[in-house]
Design an enzyme around this catalytic site. Structure first.
Site, PDB file in Angstrom:
ATOM      1  N   TRP A 109     -31.595   7.883 -31.929  1.00  0.00           N
ATOM      2  CA  TRP A 109     -30.571   8.325 -30.975  1.00  0.00           C
ATOM      3  C   TRP A 109     -31.217   8.940 -29.736  1.00  0.00           C
ATOM      4  O   TRP A 109     -30.782   8.698 -28.606  1.00  0.00           O
ATOM      5  CB  TRP A 109     -29.640   9.320 -31.659  1.00  0.00           C
ATOM      6  CG  TRP A 109     -28.460   9.712 -30.834  1.00  0.00           C
ATOM      7  CD1 TRP A 109     -28.271  10.906 -30.180  1.00  0.00           C
ATOM      8  CD2 TRP A 109     -27.285   8.923 -30.541  1.00  0.00           C
ATOM      9  NE1 TRP A 109     -27.064  10.903 -29.517  1.00  0.00           N
ATOM     10  CE2 TRP A 109     -26.448   9.714 -29.731  1.00  0.00           C
ATOM     11  CE3 TRP A 109     -26.878   7.640 -30.898  1.00  0.00           C
ATOM     12  CZ2 TRP A 109     -25.212   9.238 -29.262  1.00  0.00           C
ATOM     13  CZ3 TRP A 109     -25.662   7.176 -30.440  1.00  0.00           C
ATOM     14  CH2 TRP A 109     -24.856   7.972 -29.635  1.00  0.00           C
TER      15      TRP A 109
ATOM     16  N   GLU B 146     -32.151   9.822 -36.101  1.00  0.00           N
ATOM     17  CA  GLU B 146     -31.994  10.816 -35.040  1.00  0.00           C
ATOM     18  C   GLU B 146     -33.048  10.600 -33.949  1.00  0.00           C
ATOM     19  O   GLU B 146     -32.781  10.789 -32.765  1.00  0.00           O
ATOM     20  CB  GLU B 146     -32.106  12.232 -35.613  1.00  0.00           C
ATOM     21  CG  GLU B 146     -30.963  12.622 -36.526  1.00  0.00           C
ATOM     22  CD  GLU B 146     -29.627  12.601 -35.806  1.00  0.00           C
ATOM     23  OE1 GLU B 146     -29.558  13.081 -34.659  1.00  0.00           O
ATOM     24  OE2 GLU B 146     -28.653  12.082 -36.373  1.00  0.00           O
TER      25      GLU B 146
ATOM     26  N   TRP C 285     -23.338  14.734 -23.835  1.00  0.00           N
ATOM     27  CA  TRP C 285     -22.076  15.230 -23.280  1.00  0.00           C
ATOM     28  C   TRP C 285     -21.161  14.075 -22.896  1.00  0.00           C
ATOM     29  O   TRP C 285     -19.951  14.131 -23.114  1.00  0.00           O
ATOM     30  CB  TRP C 285     -22.346  16.144 -22.082  1.00  0.00           C
ATOM     31  CG  TRP C 285     -22.548  17.557 -22.521  1.00  0.00           C
ATOM     32  CD1 TRP C 285     -23.729  18.181 -22.810  1.00  0.00           C
ATOM     33  CD2 TRP C 285     -21.522  18.520 -22.755  1.00  0.00           C
ATOM     34  NE1 TRP C 285     -23.499  19.463 -23.214  1.00  0.00           N
ATOM     35  CE2 TRP C 285     -22.157  19.712 -23.184  1.00  0.00           C
ATOM     36  CE3 TRP C 285     -20.136  18.509 -22.635  1.00  0.00           C
ATOM     37  CZ2 TRP C 285     -21.444  20.869 -23.500  1.00  0.00           C
ATOM     38  CZ3 TRP C 285     -19.421  19.662 -22.951  1.00  0.00           C
ATOM     39  CH2 TRP C 285     -20.061  20.825 -23.381  1.00  0.00           C
TER      40      TRP C 285
ATOM     41  N   ASN D 241     -26.528  20.571 -34.458  1.00  0.00           N
ATOM     42  CA  ASN D 241     -26.006  19.368 -33.823  1.00  0.00           C
ATOM     43  C   ASN D 241     -24.516  19.157 -34.076  1.00  0.00           C
ATOM     44  O   ASN D 241     -23.761  18.789 -33.164  1.00  0.00           O
ATOM     45  CB  ASN D 241     -26.785  18.140 -34.304  1.00  0.00           C
ATOM     46  CG  ASN D 241     -26.403  16.882 -33.553  1.00  0.00           C
ATOM     47  OD1 ASN D 241     -26.509  16.821 -32.339  1.00  0.00           O
ATOM     48  ND2 ASN D 241     -25.937  15.874 -34.277  1.00  0.00           N
TER      49      ASN D 241
ATOM     50  N   TRP E   9     -16.858  17.475 -18.166  1.00  0.00           N
ATOM     51  CA  TRP E   9     -18.033  17.542 -19.037  1.00  0.00           C
ATOM     52  C   TRP E   9     -19.269  18.061 -18.323  1.00  0.00           C
ATOM     53  O   TRP E   9     -20.168  18.643 -18.944  1.00  0.00           O
ATOM     54  CB  TRP E   9     -18.335  16.169 -19.651  1.00  0.00           C
ATOM     55  CG  TRP E   9     -18.664  15.097 -18.655  1.00  0.00           C
ATOM     56  CD1 TRP E   9     -17.808  14.233 -18.048  1.00  0.00           C
ATOM     57  CD2 TRP E   9     -19.972  14.771 -18.134  1.00  0.00           C
ATOM     58  NE1 TRP E   9     -18.479  13.394 -17.187  1.00  0.00           N
ATOM     59  CE2 TRP E   9     -19.804  13.699 -17.234  1.00  0.00           C
ATOM     60  CE3 TRP E   9     -21.248  15.271 -18.362  1.00  0.00           C
ATOM     61  CZ2 TRP E   9     -20.881  13.141 -16.536  1.00  0.00           C
ATOM     62  CZ3 TRP E   9     -22.316  14.714 -17.674  1.00  0.00           C
ATOM     63  CH2 TRP E   9     -22.129  13.660 -16.778  1.00  0.00           C
TER      64      TRP E   9
ATOM     65  N   TRP F 187      -9.191  15.815 -14.970  1.00  0.00           N
ATOM     66  CA  TRP F 187      -9.664  17.111 -15.450  1.00  0.00           C
ATOM     67  C   TRP F 187      -8.813  18.223 -14.849  1.00  0.00           C
ATOM     68  O   TRP F 187      -8.357  18.116 -13.706  1.00  0.00           O
ATOM     69  CB  TRP F 187     -11.122  17.342 -15.059  1.00  0.00           C
ATOM     70  CG  TRP F 187     -12.093  16.314 -15.560  1.00  0.00           C
ATOM     71  CD1 TRP F 187     -12.777  15.400 -14.811  1.00  0.00           C
ATOM     72  CD2 TRP F 187     -12.489  16.089 -16.919  1.00  0.00           C
ATOM     73  NE1 TRP F 187     -13.570  14.618 -15.610  1.00  0.00           N
ATOM     74  CE2 TRP F 187     -13.419  15.017 -16.924  1.00  0.00           C
ATOM     75  CE3 TRP F 187     -12.149  16.682 -18.143  1.00  0.00           C
ATOM     76  CZ2 TRP F 187     -14.012  14.535 -18.075  1.00  0.00           C
ATOM     77  CZ3 TRP F 187     -12.743  16.205 -19.299  1.00  0.00           C
ATOM     78  CH2 TRP F 187     -13.656  15.146 -19.262  1.00  0.00           C
TER      79      TRP F 187
END
Length: 447
Positions: free
Chosen positions: A272, A269, A377, A336, A354, A300
């Site tokens: 990331w 993590e 995102w 998460n 987004w 969208w």
């Protein structure tokens, strides 16, 4: 010699390279924090982040005061303010820890301006484990996929051990005017919506170090098995402390390895988070544009205030989404796994851009990070590097059955969600999203 230490996203004394460098100067140090909401490279903070910043600066001020060093607060464009304080303090050197996003342009201009004035300016490795220009592919370019990136990081020399806080600090003899922290109005007044944040969190370096110790001794053993179950208290909850630099990733890394617990998933993590900063360094403006140009023409839907409002309030009728959004509003945090489900619902079931969701998280998360927030995102929306496949649409009902089968998490945060009408039909909106993604894939093939 007097050193100006410019604090930014490193609100700590331990493992602070800039502070250690300045502590050796015979003329003492000036500790400065600048609230910069004007420079074009700086993204104005959201409400929850402002609350945390106020609390964190209060703790940093207390820590420095133990050494007799006042924390000078100034507001304005950092490029101007830092030079003003340098002149007022007659400092001959400025130290800071690096940032890796859009702020780098500001830092580079300031470093040049200071050196032209005969002031030494030096930056040090900031809140990451590996400098982004040192981790490159065989062809010399940046990685765009996480797994080979992290593999390359792990093959590199291990991050240096964290340095202890300086034993002694000496304040400069300069008399400097400081803003009053309360006058910055970082905390809400009327209405005061921050009660849940204050109940959930204790900002500051001391709390961050204690939280790491508690995780390693009490939670780490159950982390691997329970990390995706939002009702379980197995997470470290270090993300806001890392975001504000109250603890360094090197401290987390080395203490975790030294603890002897099996924590490969936990350290991944950190990897990331590292990849998000790395991507921001090599691309920039992550909150404004998608990293995969193929998705620039994604269809969208027009902004639907009713649907987006229901999502924000946790009134979609889907328990896991609603629980997550209400946890977010009340505490400034969301598990998460639930973040991914909530983001997928907005972008794919509601077909909402987004950037709408990213902006809401930016305003409400205490750990809102300029790299990680838009990076994640984009990952869910499918337009980032190493993004989730376009056909991965998290079904919130299925996710709840899998990760909150007992309903404990949903009952904790949104027990009445079961009584709400479902905002959309999951099957219908899934097919609509797949058709939308196929449309841009088809357009790309035709070009």
């Amino acid at each position: 010699m007097t050193a100006l230490i410019w604090f930014r996203d490193d609100l700590r004394l331990t493992d602070n390279a800039a502070l250690r460098a300045g502590s050796a100067d015979s003329g003492g140090i000036v500790a400065l924090y600048v609230l910069d909401e004007e420079s074009p490279e700086m993204r104005p903070l959201g409400g929850a982040a402002r609350w945390w910043l106020h609390e964190s600066l209060s703790r940093l001020r207390e820590s420095l005061a133990v050494h007799g060093v006042p924390l000078v607060l100034r507001r304005g464009p950092a490029e101007r303010v830092v030079q003003e304080v340098v002149e007022q303090a007659q400092a001959d050197r400025v130290y800071w820890n690096r940032r890796y996003g859009d702020e780098r342009a500001l830092d580079a201009r300031l470093k040049t301006a200071l050196r032209e004035r005969g002031v030494a300016a030096q930056s040090f490795q900031g809140g990451i484990l590996f400098e982004p220009w040192t981790v490159l592919t065989g062809s010399g370019g940046p990685y765009r996929v996480y797994t080979p990136f992290w593999r390359a990081c792990l093959a590199a020399p291990s991050p240096a051990p964290p340095e202890p806080a300086p034993e002694r600090l000496r304040a400069s003899d300069a008399t400097l005017v400081s803003d009053v922290l309360e006058h910055w109005e970082l905390q809400p007044t009327s209405p005061d919506w921050a009660g849940g944040l204050a109940e959930r969190w204790e900002p500051g370096e001391e709390a961050a170090l204690a939280k790491l110790d508690r995780f390693l001794t009490e939670r780490a053993a159950g982390y691997e098995a329970g990390r995706d179950t939002p009702a379980l208290d197995v997470g470290s909850e270090l993300s806001p402390h890392l975001r504000w630099g109250e603890i360094s990733p090197r401290t987390v890394w080395h203490r975790t390895l030294e603890s002897g617990v099996s924590a490969g998933g936990f350290l991944s993590e950190l990897g990331w988070r590292e990849f998000a900063s790395y991507t921001a360094f090599h691309n920039g403006r992550l909150h404004e544009r998608g990293l995969n140009a193929q998705y620039d023409g994604f269809p969208w839907r027009a902004y639907d205030s009713h649907a987006v409002g229901a999502w924000r309030r946790g009134e979609t009728g889907f328990g896991l989404v609603d629980a997550g959004m209400r946890e977010l509003w009340q505490t400034g945090f969301m598990h998460n796994r639930v973040r991914m489900v909530a983001a997928s619902f907005l972008t794919k079931n509601l077909l909402t851009d987004w950037r709408v969701g990213e902006a809401w998280f930016w305003d409400t998360l205490v750990d809102a990070d300029a790299a990680s927030n838009p990076f994640n995102w984009q990952w869910v929306a499918g337009c980032g590097v190493d993004a989730a496949p376009y056909f991965r649409i998290f079904n919130p009902a299925t996710q709840q059955k899998k990760f909150d089968a007992s309903g404990e998490y949903v009952d904790r945060w949104a027990p009445e969600s079961i009584m709400l009408p479902e905002l959309v039909d999951l099957r219908e909106t899934r097919l609509r999203a797949l058709a939308a993604y196929e449309s841009i894939r088809g357009a790309s093939r035709e070009r």
